[in-house]
Design a protein around this motif. Structure first.
Motif, PDB file in Angstrom:
ATOM      1  N   LYS A 210       6.536   3.614   0.620  1.00 35.27           N
ATOM      2  CA  LYS A 210       6.693   5.057   0.437  1.00 35.27           C
ATOM      3  C   LYS A 210       6.467   5.831   1.732  1.00 35.27           C
ATOM      4  O   LYS A 210       5.952   6.948   1.706  1.00 35.27           O
ATOM      5  N   LEU A 211       6.787   5.209   2.846  1.00 36.40           N
ATOM      6  CA  LEU A 211       6.583   5.903   4.122  1.00 36.40           C
ATOM      7  C   LEU A 211       7.575   7.052   4.271  1.00 36.40           C
ATOM      8  O   LEU A 211       7.401   7.929   5.113  1.00 36.40           O
ATOM      9  N   ASP A 212       8.613   7.049   3.424  1.00 38.91           N
ATOM     10  CA  ASP A 212       9.573   8.152   3.488  1.00 38.91           C
ATOM     11  C   ASP A 212       8.928   9.476   3.086  1.00 38.91           C
ATOM     12  O   ASP A 212       9.349  10.539   3.512  1.00 38.91           O
TER      13      ASP A 212
ATOM     14  N   VAL B   4       0.845  -1.192   0.000  1.00 39.17           N
ATOM     15  CA  VAL B   4       0.000   0.000   0.000  1.00 39.17           C
ATOM     16  C   VAL B   4       0.884   1.247   0.000  1.00 39.17           C
ATOM     17  O   VAL B   4       1.980   1.241   0.541  1.00 39.17           O
ATOM     18  N   ASP B   5       0.372   2.250  -0.653  1.00 34.56           N
ATOM     19  CA  ASP B   5       1.092   3.510  -0.774  1.00 34.56           C
ATOM     20  C   ASP B   5       0.748   4.380   0.436  1.00 34.56           C
ATOM     21  O   ASP B   5      -0.421   4.666   0.673  1.00 34.56           O
ATOM     22  N   ALA B   6       1.765   4.767   1.207  1.00 33.43           N
ATOM     23  CA  ALA B   6       1.482   5.515   2.434  1.00 33.43           C
ATOM     24  C   ALA B   6       1.293   7.001   2.185  1.00 33.43           C
ATOM     25  O   ALA B   6       0.855   7.722   3.077  1.00 33.43           O
TER      26      ALA B   6
ATOM     27  N   PRO C 145       6.721  -1.326   7.691  1.00 29.06           N
ATOM     28  CA  PRO C 145       6.942  -0.040   7.030  1.00 29.06           C
ATOM     29  C   PRO C 145       8.194  -0.128   6.169  1.00 29.06           C
ATOM     30  O   PRO C 145       9.186  -0.741   6.577  1.00 29.06           O
ATOM     31  N   CYS C 146       8.163   0.416   4.979  1.00 24.88           N
ATOM     32  CA  CYS C 146       9.359   0.348   4.149  1.00 24.88           C
ATOM     33  C   CYS C 146       9.284   1.383   3.031  1.00 24.88           C
ATOM     34  O   CYS C 146       8.287   2.084   2.880  1.00 24.88           O
ATOM     35  N   SER C 147      10.332   1.443   2.270  1.00 21.65           N
ATOM     36  CA  SER C 147      10.320   2.288   1.087  1.00 21.65           C
ATOM     37  C   SER C 147      11.048   1.560  -0.030  1.00 21.65           C
ATOM     38  O   SER C 147      12.192   1.155   0.121  1.00 21.65           O
ATOM     39  N   GLY C 148      10.361   1.359  -1.115  1.00 20.43           N
ATOM     40  CA  GLY C 148      10.945   0.604  -2.212  1.00 20.43           C
ATOM     41  C   GLY C 148      12.035   1.368  -2.926  1.00 20.43           C
ATOM     42  O   GLY C 148      13.058   0.809  -3.304  1.00 20.43           O
TER      43      GLY C 148
ATOM     44  N   GLU D  10      14.747   1.189   2.121  1.00 15.24           N
ATOM     45  CA  GLU D  10      14.747   1.176   3.583  1.00 15.24           C
ATOM     46  C   GLU D  10      13.963  -0.027   4.119  1.00 15.24           C
ATOM     47  O   GLU D  10      12.856  -0.310   3.645  1.00 15.24           O
ATOM     48  N   ASN D  11      14.524  -0.708   5.077  1.00 13.26           N
ATOM     49  CA  ASN D  11      13.844  -1.806   5.775  1.00 13.26           C
ATOM     50  C   ASN D  11      13.431  -2.945   4.838  1.00 13.26           C
ATOM     51  O   ASN D  11      12.427  -3.607   5.062  1.00 13.26           O
ATOM     52  N   LEU D  12      14.191  -3.165   3.782  1.00 12.39           N
ATOM     53  CA  LEU D  12      13.852  -4.284   2.908  1.00 12.39           C
ATOM     54  C   LEU D  12      14.602  -5.545   3.319  1.00 12.39           C
ATOM     55  O   LEU D  12      13.994  -6.527   3.726  1.00 12.39           O
ATOM     56  N   VAL D  13      15.907  -5.514   3.197  1.00  9.66           N
ATOM     57  CA  VAL D  13      16.660  -6.714   3.560  1.00  9.66           C
ATOM     58  C   VAL D  13      17.447  -6.524   4.853  1.00  9.66           C
ATOM     59  O   VAL D  13      17.834  -7.487   5.493  1.00  9.66           O
ATOM     60  N   LYS D  14      17.684  -5.256   5.203  1.00  4.84           N
ATOM     61  CA  LYS D  14      18.422  -5.009   6.449  1.00  4.84           C
ATOM     62  C   LYS D  14      17.546  -4.211   7.401  1.00  4.84           C
ATOM     63  O   LYS D  14      16.594  -3.543   6.962  1.00  4.84           O
ATOM     64  N   SER D  15      17.838  -4.296   8.649  1.00  3.88           N
ATOM     65  CA  SER D  15      17.064  -3.528   9.623  1.00  3.88           C
ATOM     66  C   SER D  15      17.211  -2.052   9.299  1.00  3.88           C
ATOM     67  O   SER D  15      18.202  -1.633   8.721  1.00  3.88           O
TER      68      SER D  15
END
Lengths: 675, 385
Positions: free
Chosen positions: A397-399, A359-361, A433-436, A440-445
């Motif tokens: 897209k939480l950024d 989902v798009d934030a 929560p992440c940003s493609g 951010e927060n995809l494979v690493k903390s």
């Protein structure tokens, strides 16, 4: 004008040519060799012999197994049970069905149908009591059969089993596939024994009358070769353990969400971070996307490969990629988000085990995707109806909102209520929560300070890693639903699809349904890697010979030649109606989506309206079906299709009904009407 | 259709002479002729004559025959109407009572004699002879791998060609196969349009599809037209109309016909108005279920209460073999009209008519709600399957 033909001046031989089809041999025309003919011709006598051999094989199996699990009553060993044999009246049956649904929601597929039914009846359709009972039983059970069950698996095929070297490995796998598997092995036998109506007819429906034509030697050959094939099927479990025991589990994950939520970009970025995309390619994409002024699409291009998709900047067909996590081999199916391509999305979701909802934030974007008519809702409902129960939600897209916790909570709160309604359990849904674009927060903390302030959960990769792999019905008769037909390299042509049930070996004879043509498997490849054998749950491409490419199309099913998939134009289904603009009446034209198949169909009969929560009969033969109701209807398809009853094969028993680009209902096939 | 003469007695029996002028008129004729009617038309018959010496010769003779109709055959694709029956008028070549099959031909007069010309039949004659220019529209509904090329005339939707090609999906490294398949598909659709659409008659060609298939196809077609120097397509470029549809199946034509852009072009065709009416019925069923009913029994009871505002009935019901049944339906139509209601006879050759056929063939929107009908339907639906 036939009556007024000029008979006297006629040459009668002309007439005979077209009239005398019956006495005329087909072979004379098409000069087929007997061995070719044997492929196409079906005859009863041969099958009976096969059937006998099969039974014979199984008789021994049966005794072994009887020894192994004497603790089970014969009732318990049956996997599915014909409701009619229970002599319930309609109301009770409805109650029973609803109870079963509830139970399934809670315990999933781990317990066989008949056990559930028994318990439910025992507790007089009381849901909570029977749930307790089953759960108690569940905790007790595994301990009993475990030590004994290991033996039969080894016993069945002593030649192949020793390959299992790691001792601690075997029991683990066996323990997970306790009951349904052992039952599945004796299925062919069971069908003949209890005579209950089953989807697999013992003899094929379209028997050819010309049995005598087949040469004797051919017959013998066939019979000789069949036990060999059969053997493979019997020890499918052992084979599975053998082949895959040490391998990582395959997990198919479909990525869904509203258009422009960033599904492809998120997955493209993930693949890049995992090192699946070479630096060179990525650089190329970066340059090219910059050239057309769409730099933000560079990651999406990893999955969107056709020129059309890149120019328009949207995914149109399901993209495919894979990577490995610590414990799993994950295959991504990147579904299109645009409303027009939902048929493609359904194809993708039909092959998946779990789903990732993106989902798009961004403020406004989430709302437009989530409101009525947005694809967030429809996709989530669709995957749930297609049998996906585990879901991860990537709040993307939480950024853009500066990693605000408030926004994240607002979104998750809205989604939670909706997903609960849609039938997802809270415990099966994870929010990340992440940003493609930034990765951010995809494979690493996470490293972003704003996010670190309030988030300490897992990153996306960990969430994917934590998904449970559903059990694979390896020992059931083969069903492979075709979702692509294309020319491969070399001879023959390829069909791609997912094996729903059973095992497919190189050299197997398979039946292409609904046209019922025999074909031979020349080659199998799983994710572009050649293989000799593939199992239920795998996405495979199979090279076929013996049929013409023209005669195979998307939506067909490759089936076991003996235990065939039912082919019909009419079936009964229990449907759940979604939000519809106009009510559903008799004669409503719909599109039916069944696996990858899309076919136009009519609802020919509205049989009964059921209570949504209890499943009780509310009204017989309703005039129309409104929003959010549950009903039993009869559907007639324009062309014959392969469907199974839901209780026999779950994947092939699910249908979606769509009208004018919206999904109006999802259904389970309850009965197949012979036509 | 041209009306040559009309002589109908007071009691309703009589005959009408008609000349069909286009293929659609055959459809009207099909709806007019019933079993038991007498039809006079010119036809060709092979006649054998035996000379006194016993040698026989056969030759084809054009003659005018009158038959009582026993079976009626309509070929929807070729629009040919075949009537089979016994000769009832003396003729120098054909014996009385001998069977003959009449093929009604375009631009040749035929006379239809009926024992009873009811209001529905007369209305049909009137409609068929209405000289108002009819708007023929061609429509192509398509999706990837599936297309229907249809011709929409005022009272018929004819599927001229169905194209069903499996297009390989895109897969890593095999993108060109997908694109090749797509081009092959577009080419097939284009050929179908060239073969089946007559740009002299057709006002506009609607190309409808989900997503970008229509745009891609149109682009492909125009490119090909320029490449092969196809004047026909280049000249008629402006007649193409691209609209959105949800799928390539035939019944998505319904959505296409509701599109405002299309409505504007073809507002006078029956097809579009029928779709709208049926849609209204469904909306009513959703909002006020007690004001929308279907099925013969319900409708009859609603009519008794003079409640019917708009009656929708499929012309299939009037073609039924059972004369008694036809009479009942005609009486129903007359009575609704008498009571100030509106009657719309749907053509069963349109998509909306097909749907109405499935929905028992008869439906109505009422003036006032009749909830009592809804409750009493437990036994009412049993007759229909």
């Amino acid at each position: 004008m036939a009556r007024h033909r000029d008979f006297r001046n006629r040459t009668f031989s002309d007439d005979y040519d077209d009239d005398d089809v019956y006495g005329h041999s087909v072979e004379e025309d098409s000069c087929m060799s007997p061995s070719d003919a044997a492929q196409w011709i079906y005859d009863r006598s041969r099958n009976q012999q096969i059937q006998f051999l099969q039974n014979h094989n199984n008789i021994q199996e049966e005794t072994e197994e009887d020894l192994a699990d004497t603790s089970f009553s014969s009732q318990e060993r049956r996997e599915s049970i014909d409701l009619r044999s229970l002599n319930l009246d309609e109301e009770d049956e409805a109650k029973l069905m609803s109870c079963l649904d509830e139970l399934r929601n809670v315990i999933g597929e781990a317990v066989a149908d008949n056990i559930l039914i028994q318990t439910v009846i025992k507790h007089n359709f009381d849901f909570s009591k029977s749930l307790d009972d089953i759960l108690n039983r569940k905790t007790k059970e595994p301990e009993v059969p475990k030590p004994e069950l290991v033996k039969p698996v080894v016993l069945i095929d002593p030649v192949k089993a020793p390959v299992i070297t790691t001792v601690e490995n075997t029991p683990k796998v066996v323990a997970t596939n306790l009951e349904p598997k052992t039952v599945g092995v004796v299925k062919g036998f069971k069908v003949g024994q209890d005579g209950s109506s089953s989807s697999q007819p013992q003899t094929p429906r379209d028997q050819s009358p010309c049995t005598e034509r087949l040469s004797k030697t051919e017959q013998v050959d066939e019979i000789k070769s069949t036990p060999k094939v059969k053997e493979n099927k019997v020890d499918a479990n052992a084979l599975y353990v053998n082949e895959r025991g040490s391998d990582k589990d395959h997990l198919y994950i479909v990525v869904i969400g509203h258009v422009d939520a960033g599904k492809s970009t998120l997955m493209g970025r993930l693949l890049c971070e995992m090192g699946e995309v070479s630096q060179k390619t990525l650089h190329k994409y970066e340059q090219e996307s910059k050239k057309i002024g769409k730099q933000s699409f560079m990651y999406a291009w990893v999955l969107d490969e056709t020129g059309e998709e890149r120019v328009r900047g949207i995914t149109m067909d399901v993209g495919r990629a894979q990577f490995e996590t610590k414990t799993k081999r994950v295959i991504i199916l990147d579904a299109p988000g645009h409303a027009d391509f939902i048929p493609n999305m359904i194809t993708g979701a039909g092959q998946a085990d779990v789903a990732l909802l993106v989902v798009d934030a961004t403020r406004g974007e989430f709302e437009s995707g989530f409101d009525l008519g947005g694809q967030t809702r429809e996709h989530a409902l669709l995957v749930r109806s297609l049998g996906v129960s585990q879901l991860a939600v990537a709040v993307n897209k939480l950024d853009t909102s500066n990693w605000s916790q408030e926004r994240f909570n607002e979104i998750t709160k809205k989604l939670k209520t909706f997903l609960k309604q849609a039938g997802f359990k809270d415990s099966d849904v994870t929010y990340v929560p992440c940003s493609g674009l930034t990765g951010e927060n995809l494979v690493k903390s996470p490293t972003e300070a704003e996010l670190l302030k309030w988030y300490n959960g897992p990153c996306l990769l960990d969430v994917i890693d934590k998904f449970n792999v559903p059990e694979r019905p390896v020992s059931k008769p083969l069903r492979l639903s075709i979702n692509d037909v294309y020319k491969g390299t070399g001879s023959g042509f390829c069909v791609a699809g997912r094996i729903e049930n059973g095992v497919i070996n190189k050299g197997d004879k398979v039946l292409v349904c609904p046209t019922k043509e025999m074909a031979e498997v020349r080659n199998i490849s799983i994710n572009e890697m050649p293989s000799n054998v593939a199992f239920a749950g795998d996405q495979v491409s199979v090279t076929l010979t013996g049929v013409d490419m023209q005669n195979v199309s998307v939506g067909y099913v490759l089936s076991d030649p003996i235990q065939q998939v039912p082919v019909t134009t009419r079936f009964e289904a229990r449907i759940v109606v979604f939000n519809v603009k106009v009510p559903i009446t008799k004669g409503f034209p719909v599109l039916i989506h069944h696996q990858s198949l899309v076919e136009s169909a009519n609802i020919v009969k509205l049989k009964a309206l059921l209570n949504k929560s209890t499943g009780e009969l509310v009204k017989k033969k309703p005039r129309c079906l409104g929003n959010n109701c549950v009903a039993v209807v009869e559907v007639e398809v324009c062309r014959p299709i392969c469907v199974e009853r839901y209780k026999d094969v779950k994947e092939l028993g699910r249908v979606m009904l769509r009208v004018a680009g919206t999904t109006i209902a999802a259904g389970l096939v309850t009965d197949i009407v012979n036509t | 259709m041209k009306l040559v003469f009309k002589s109908i007695e007071r009691d309703g029996c009589g005959s009408i002479g008609l000349i069909p002028e286009e293929s659609e008129d055959m459809w009207h004729a099909y709806n007019l002729v019933a079993v038991g009617d007498a039809v006079t038309a010119s036809t060709v018959r092979k006649v054998q004559t035996e000379s006194s010496t016993g040698s026989s010769t056969s030759n084809r003779v054009r003659t005018t025959l009158t038959i009582t109709v026993e079976t009626i055959d309509f070929d929807t694709q070729a629009c040919v109407l075949r009537l089979k029956g016994r000769n009832i008028v003396e003729n120098q070549y054909v014996k009385m009572g001998a069977y003959h099959t009449l093929d009604l031909e375009l631009n040749r007069k035929f006379t239809l004699q009926k024992p009873l010309w009811d209001s529905v039949a007369l209305e049909r004659v009137e409609m068929a002879c209405d000289p108002a220019a009819n708007a023929d529209v061609a429509a192509v509904v398509m999706q990837e791998g599936l297309a229907h090329v249809c011709l929409i005339t005022p009272s018929m939707t004819l599927v001229r060609s169905k194209i069903d090609i499996t297009i390989p999906r895109k897969r890593k490294g095999f993108v060109q196969q997908h694109e090749k398949g797509l081009n092959k598909f577009y080419d097939a659709v284009m050929q179908a349009i060239l073969r089946h659409v007559d740009f002299n008659i057709v006002k506009c060609v609607i190309v409808a599809s989900p997503g970008f298939v229509k745009d891609q196809f149109f682009e492909y077609m125009m490119q090909q037209a320029v490449k092969t120097d196809n004047k026909l397509l280049i000249d008629n470029k402006s007649r193409f109309l691209l609209v959105k549809a949800s799928s390539g199946f035939k019944h998505s034509l319904k959505e296409v016909l509701q599109e405002p852009a299309v409505m504007a072009k073809i507002s006078d065709t029956k097809a579009a108005s029928e779709v709208k009416l049926l849609e209204n019925f469904y909306t009513m069923l959703q909002l006020e279920p007690a004001k929308a009913f279907y099925g013969k029994k319900h409708i009859e009871r609603a009519n008794e209460a003079l409640a019917i505002e708009i009656l929708m009935i499929s012309d299939k019901l009037f073609r039924c073999q059972d004369i008694q049944q036809r009479k009942e339906y005609v009486a129903l139509v007359d009575s609704v009209r008498e009571n100030g209601g509106e009657v719309k006879i749907f053509s069963s050759m349109h998509v909306s008519g097909e749907q109405l056929d499935q929905l028992t063939g008869i439906a109505a929107v009422l003036r006032f709600p009749m909830p009592e009908l809804e409750d009493s339907d437990a036994e009412g639906d049993s007759d229909s399957d």
